[in-house]
Design a protein around this motif. Sequence first.
Motif, short mmCIF file in Angstrom:
data_model
loop_
_atom_site.label_atom_id
_atom_site.label_comp_id
_atom_site.label_asym_id
_atom_site.label_seq_id
_atom_site.Cartn_x
_atom_site.Cartn_y
_atom_site.Cartn_z
N GLY A 1 117.38 24.13 7.00
CA GLY A 1 117.68 23.94 5.59
C GLY A 1 119.12 23.60 5.30
N TYR A 2 119.28 22.69 4.37
CA TYR A 2 120.59 22.29 3.88
C TYR A 2 120.61 22.48 2.38
CZ TYR A 2 121.03 20.02 8.40
OH TYR A 2 121.08 19.78 9.74
N PHE A 3 121.74 22.86 1.86
CA PHE A 3 121.92 22.97 0.42
C PHE A 3 123.03 22.00 0.05
CE2 PHE A 3 123.82 24.79 -3.40
CZ PHE A 3 122.70 24.92 -4.19
N VAL A 4 122.70 21.03 -0.79
CA VAL A 4 123.65 19.97 -1.13
C VAL A 4 124.16 20.18 -2.55
CG1 VAL A 4 123.99 17.48 -1.36
CG2 VAL A 4 122.41 18.37 0.39
N ALA A 5 125.48 20.20 -2.68
CA ALA A 5 126.13 20.34 -3.99
C ALA A 5 127.11 19.19 -4.16
CB ALA A 5 126.84 21.68 -4.09
N THR A 6 127.45 18.92 -5.41
CA THR A 6 128.37 17.83 -5.73
C THR A 6 129.60 18.39 -6.42
OG1 THR A 6 126.48 16.34 -6.02
CG2 THR A 6 128.57 15.63 -6.97
N VAL A 7 130.77 17.89 -6.06
CA VAL A 7 132.02 18.28 -6.72
C VAL A 7 132.03 17.65 -8.12
CG1 VAL A 7 134.54 18.12 -6.68
CG2 VAL A 7 133.26 18.46 -4.53
N THR A 8 132.18 18.50 -9.15
CA THR A 8 132.22 18.00 -10.53
C THR A 8 133.62 18.00 -11.12
OG1 THR A 8 131.73 20.18 -11.43
CG2 THR A 8 129.85 18.73 -10.97
N ASP A 9 134.52 18.80 -10.53
CA ASP A 9 135.90 18.84 -11.01
C ASP A 9 136.77 19.46 -9.93
OD1 ASP A 9 138.06 18.49 -12.70
OD2 ASP A 9 137.44 20.01 -14.16
N GLY B 1 132.49 13.90 -7.25
CA GLY B 1 131.36 13.16 -6.69
C GLY B 1 131.15 13.41 -5.21
N SER B 2 132.13 14.01 -4.55
CA SER B 2 131.97 14.33 -3.11
C SER B 2 130.80 15.28 -2.93
CB SER B 2 133.23 14.99 -2.55
OG SER B 2 134.31 14.11 -2.53
N LYS B 3 130.03 15.08 -1.88
CA LYS B 3 128.91 15.95 -1.55
C LYS B 3 129.37 17.03 -0.58
CE LYS B 3 125.83 13.57 -3.84
NZ LYS B 3 125.47 14.03 -5.17
N ILE B 4 128.99 18.26 -0.84
CA ILE B 4 129.24 19.38 0.05
C ILE B 4 127.88 19.80 0.59
CG2 ILE B 4 130.13 21.72 0.26
CD1 ILE B 4 132.29 19.68 -0.47
N ILE B 5 127.72 19.78 1.90
CA ILE B 5 126.42 20.09 2.50
C ILE B 5 126.55 21.39 3.29
CG2 ILE B 5 124.58 19.28 4.02
CD1 ILE B 5 125.61 16.40 3.44
N PHE B 6 125.95 22.45 2.74
CA PHE B 6 125.92 23.76 3.38
C PHE B 6 124.77 23.78 4.37
CE2 PHE B 6 127.84 24.35 -0.77
CZ PHE B 6 128.91 25.19 -0.51
N CYS B 7 125.00 24.32 5.56
CA CYS B 7 123.99 24.35 6.62
C CYS B 7 123.34 25.72 6.73
CB CYS B 7 124.65 24.00 7.96
SG CYS B 7 125.50 22.42 7.96
N ASP B 8 122.15 25.73 7.33
CA ASP B 8 121.43 26.98 7.61
C ASP B 8 121.23 27.81 6.35
OD1 ASP B 8 120.13 28.97 9.05
OD2 ASP B 8 121.99 29.94 9.68
N THR B 9 120.71 27.18 5.31
CA THR B 9 120.56 27.88 4.03
C THR B 9 119.13 28.23 3.66
OG1 THR B 9 120.47 25.79 2.83
CG2 THR B 9 122.65 26.82 3.09
N ALA B 10 118.15 27.85 4.47
CA ALA B 10 116.76 28.14 4.13
C ALA B 10 116.50 29.64 3.91
CB ALA B 10 115.82 27.58 5.18
N PRO B 11 117.06 30.53 4.73
CA PRO B 11 116.77 31.95 4.50
C PRO B 11 117.29 32.46 3.17
CG PRO B 11 117.81 31.63 6.65
CD PRO B 11 117.88 30.32 5.93
N TYR B 12 118.27 31.79 2.60
CA TYR B 12 118.89 32.29 1.39
C TYR B 12 118.43 31.55 0.15
CZ TYR B 12 121.50 33.94 5.30
OH TYR B 12 121.81 34.49 6.50
N SER B 13 118.47 30.25 0.17
CA SER B 13 118.15 29.50 -1.04
C SER B 13 116.67 29.54 -1.37
CB SER B 13 118.64 28.06 -0.93
OG SER B 13 118.02 27.41 0.14
#
Length: 168
Positions: free
Chosen positions: A40-48, A117-129
Motif C-alpha cells: 500500500g501507498y498513500f499519495v498526498a499533494t503539497v497544497t502550500d 503540487g508535488s506528490k508525497i508518496i508514503f510507503c507501507d501504509t495498508a495496515p494503517y490507512s
Amino acid sequence: MFCDEDYKLHESIELINRIQNKYNLKIIAEPCEAVVSEAGYFVATVTDIVYNNIYTAILDASAICHLPDIIHSPYRCEIINGTQPHVKKYTYRLAGSTCYAGDIFGDYSFDTPLDIGSKIIFCDTAPYSMVKSNIFNGIPLPSYISIRKGQAFCIEKQYDYNTFLSLI
C-alpha cells in the motif's frame, strides 16, 4: 511481527503447540500486519509551503485522519525520494491540513525542493490507512485504488461529502 527477518517463527509455533497440548487449548495466532506488510501507498499533494522555523509543506491529507499510527505510536512512514531530516539538501515538516495542532507526518529531507503540487508518496501504509482512517474537520477518507495488469489503475472505493453526511 511474523514476517520480520529475525522473527523466530519455528520457535513460536513450537511454543504455541506446547501450550495447546499441555492445557488442551486452541490458540489462534492472528497474522495482523503480516497480511499487508510492505503493501500500500498513500499519495498526498503539497497544497502550500510556509516557513515557521522550518519549511512546512501542507498536504491535502491528514496524519490524524489517514495515518493515525504516526500520531499515536512511534511509527515513521518511509516516503519515496525522502529520508530523515537534514540528510538531503532540503528539509520540510510535512503537515496535515486540519486544525489539529499535532497533525504532522514528520520531518523529511529531499534532494530537490518541494513545490505546490508535488506528490508525497508514503510507503507501507495498508495496515494503517485501510482500517484506521477517519473523517475529521471535512477531510475525506482516502480512495482505494488498485493497479491491474498492464499498470492500469482501478478505483475500488471512493468517498465524498455524502459519505460524511451518512455518518452523522
